[in-house]
Scaffold this motif. Structure first.
Motif, PDB file in Angstrom:
ATOM      1  N   MET A   1     -28.950  31.152  25.465  1.00 39.43           N
ATOM      2  CA  MET A   1     -27.885  30.469  26.170  1.00 39.43           C
ATOM      3  C   MET A   1     -27.980  28.954  25.973  1.00 39.43           C
ATOM      4  SD  MET A   1     -25.452  31.916  27.499  1.00 39.43           S
ATOM      5  CE  MET A   1     -24.238  31.692  28.717  1.00 39.43           C
ATOM      6  N   ASN A   2     -29.144  28.474  25.569  1.00 37.41           N
ATOM      7  CA  ASN A   2     -29.342  27.051  25.347  1.00 37.41           C
ATOM      8  C   ASN A   2     -28.419  26.529  24.242  1.00 37.41           C
ATOM      9  OD1 ASN A   2     -30.502  24.500  25.607  1.00 37.41           O
ATOM     10  ND2 ASN A   2     -32.052  24.957  24.082  1.00 37.41           N
ATOM     11  N   LYS A   3     -28.191  27.326  23.218  1.00 36.81           N
ATOM     12  CA  LYS A   3     -27.324  26.886  22.119  1.00 36.81           C
ATOM     13  C   LYS A   3     -25.876  26.754  22.595  1.00 36.81           C
ATOM     14  CE  LYS A   3     -30.022  28.162  18.215  1.00 36.81           C
ATOM     15  NZ  LYS A   3     -30.108  27.370  17.050  1.00 36.81           N
ATOM     16  N   PHE A   4     -25.470  27.600  23.536  1.00 30.12           N
ATOM     17  CA  PHE A   4     -24.117  27.506  24.075  1.00 30.12           C
ATOM     18  C   PHE A   4     -23.941  26.169  24.800  1.00 30.12           C
ATOM     19  CE2 PHE A   4     -20.928  28.376  27.409  1.00 30.12           C
ATOM     20  CZ  PHE A   4     -19.846  28.598  26.582  1.00 30.12           C
ATOM     21  N   ALA A   5     -24.923  25.778  25.563  1.00 28.49           N
ATOM     22  CA  ALA A   5     -24.862  24.495  26.267  1.00 28.49           C
ATOM     23  C   ALA A   5     -24.820  23.349  25.254  1.00 28.49           C
ATOM     24  CB  ALA A   5     -26.060  24.346  27.197  1.00 28.49           C
ATOM     25  N   LEU A   7     -23.589  23.503  22.262  1.00 25.18           N
ATOM     26  CA  LEU A   7     -22.253  23.553  21.685  1.00 25.18           C
ATOM     27  C   LEU A   7     -21.235  22.852  22.596  1.00 25.18           C
ATOM     28  CD1 LEU A   7     -20.630  24.959  19.311  1.00 25.18           C
ATOM     29  CD2 LEU A   7     -20.215  26.779  20.944  1.00 25.18           C
ATOM     30  N   LYS A   8     -21.281  23.160  23.878  1.00 25.15           N
ATOM     31  CA  LYS A   8     -20.363  22.532  24.833  1.00 25.15           C
ATOM     32  C   LYS A   8     -20.572  21.023  24.886  1.00 25.15           C
ATOM     33  CE  LYS A   8     -20.882  24.518  28.771  1.00 25.15           C
ATOM     34  NZ  LYS A   8     -20.846  25.201  30.067  1.00 25.15           N
ATOM     35  N   ASN A   9     -21.825  20.607  24.917  1.00 27.63           N
ATOM     36  CA  ASN A   9     -22.119  19.176  24.980  1.00 27.63           C
ATOM     37  C   ASN A   9     -21.615  18.452  23.736  1.00 27.63           C
ATOM     38  OD1 ASN A   9     -23.320  19.337  27.489  1.00 27.63           O
ATOM     39  ND2 ASN A   9     -25.374  19.616  26.654  1.00 27.63           N
ATOM     40  N   LEU A  10     -21.756  19.085  22.585  1.00 30.05           N
ATOM     41  CA  LEU A  10     -21.290  18.463  21.347  1.00 30.05           C
ATOM     42  C   LEU A  10     -19.781  18.283  21.375  1.00 30.05           C
ATOM     43  CD1 LEU A  10     -21.790  17.368  18.533  1.00 30.05           C
ATOM     44  CD2 LEU A  10     -21.809  19.712  17.678  1.00 30.05           C
ATOM     45  N   VAL A  11     -19.064  19.303  21.797  1.00 25.55           N
ATOM     46  CA  VAL A  11     -17.599  19.213  21.870  1.00 25.55           C
ATOM     47  C   VAL A  11     -17.187  18.117  22.856  1.00 25.55           C
ATOM     48  CG1 VAL A  11     -15.501  20.420  22.585  1.00 25.55           C
ATOM     49  CG2 VAL A  11     -17.177  21.583  21.145  1.00 25.55           C
ATOM     50  N   LEU A  12     -17.816  18.096  24.004  1.00 28.66           N
ATOM     51  CA  LEU A  12     -17.471  17.082  25.007  1.00 28.66           C
ATOM     52  C   LEU A  12     -17.800  15.668  24.534  1.00 28.66           C
ATOM     53  CD1 LEU A  12     -18.573  18.905  28.284  1.00 28.66           C
ATOM     54  CD2 LEU A  12     -16.242  18.517  27.451  1.00 28.66           C
ATOM     55  N   LYS A  35     -18.095  13.813  11.287  1.00 24.96           N
ATOM     56  CA  LYS A  35     -19.514  14.155  11.337  1.00 24.96           C
ATOM     57  C   LYS A  35     -19.782  15.144  12.466  1.00 24.96           C
ATOM     58  CE  LYS A  35     -24.238  12.615  11.773  1.00 24.96           C
ATOM     59  NZ  LYS A  35     -24.611  13.873  12.338  1.00 24.96           N
ATOM     60  N   GLY A  36     -19.167  14.900  13.614  1.00 18.24           N
ATOM     61  CA  GLY A  36     -19.348  15.798  14.746  1.00 18.24           C
ATOM     62  C   GLY A  36     -18.835  17.198  14.451  1.00 18.24           C
ATOM     63  N   MET A  37     -17.726  17.285  13.746  1.00 10.49           N
ATOM     64  CA  MET A  37     -17.175  18.590  13.399  1.00 10.49           C
ATOM     65  C   MET A  37     -18.078  19.312  12.400  1.00 10.49           C
ATOM     66  SD  MET A  37     -14.684  18.921  15.376  1.00 10.49           S
ATOM     67  CE  MET A  37     -13.981  20.423  14.742  1.00 10.49           C
ATOM     68  N   GLN A  38     -18.708  18.568  11.502  1.00  6.07           N
ATOM     69  CA  GLN A  38     -19.668  19.187  10.583  1.00  6.07           C
ATOM     70  C   GLN A  38     -20.872  19.702  11.359  1.00  6.07           C
ATOM     71  OE1 GLN A  38     -19.321  19.859   7.338  1.00  6.07           O
ATOM     72  NE2 GLN A  38     -21.314  20.841   7.317  1.00  6.07           N
ATOM     73  N   ASP A  39     -21.357  18.918  12.305  1.00  5.58           N
ATOM     74  CA  ASP A  39     -22.468  19.367  13.152  1.00  5.58           C
ATOM     75  C   ASP A  39     -22.083  20.620  13.935  1.00  5.58           C
ATOM     76  OD1 ASP A  39     -23.886  17.172  12.253  1.00  5.58           O
ATOM     77  OD2 ASP A  39     -23.569  15.990  14.075  1.00  5.58           O
ATOM     78  N   LEU A  40     -20.841  20.645  14.400  1.00  3.12           N
ATOM     79  CA  LEU A  40     -20.323  21.797  15.133  1.00  3.12           C
ATOM     80  C   LEU A  40     -20.296  23.039  14.241  1.00  3.12           C
ATOM     81  CD1 LEU A  40     -19.021  22.594  17.875  1.00  3.12           C
ATOM     82  CD2 LEU A  40     -16.834  22.038  16.832  1.00  3.12           C
ATOM     83  N   LYS A  41     -19.888  22.853  13.014  1.00  2.00           N
ATOM     84  CA  LYS A  41     -19.847  23.951  12.049  1.00  2.00           C
ATOM     85  C   LYS A  41     -21.242  24.520  11.806  1.00  2.00           C
ATOM     86  CE  LYS A  41     -18.795  24.789   7.197  1.00  2.00           C
ATOM     87  NZ  LYS A  41     -18.379  24.148   5.950  1.00  2.00           N
TER      88      LYS A  41
END
Length: 60
Positions: A1-5, A7-12, A35-41
Motif C-alpha cells: 500500500m506504500n506505493k499507492f501513497a 503514487l498519490k503524492n506524486l500526482v498531487l 519529468k513528473g509524468m515519466q516518474d509516474l509511468k
C-alpha cells in the motif's frame, strides 16, 4: 500500500506545475510536468509488476 501513497503524492505534487504550465505558460513548469509524468509511468509499471508477481505467487 506504500506505493499507492507514493503514487498519490506524486500526482498531487505535480498539480502546481500543471497550473503554471497550462494557465500561465511557464515553460520550466512544463519540463517539470514531463519529468513528473515519466516518474509516474515508471512507478505505475513497478506497481503493475509487483501486483502481477503477488498474483502469480498466490496461484502456485
Amino acid at each position: 500500500m506504500n506505493k499507492f501513497a507514493e503514487l498519490k503524492n506524486l500526482v498531487l505534487s505535480l498539480e502546481g506545475d500543471f497550473d503554471k504550465f497550462y494557465e500561465k505558460g511557464n515553460q520550466a513548469a512544463g519540463t517539470r510536468v514531463r519529468k513528473g509524468m515519466q516518474d509516474l509511468k515508471v512507478l505505475a509499471q513497478d506497481i503493475r509488476t509487483e501486483v502481477q508477481n503477488l498474483k502469480n505467487e498466490k496461484e502456485d
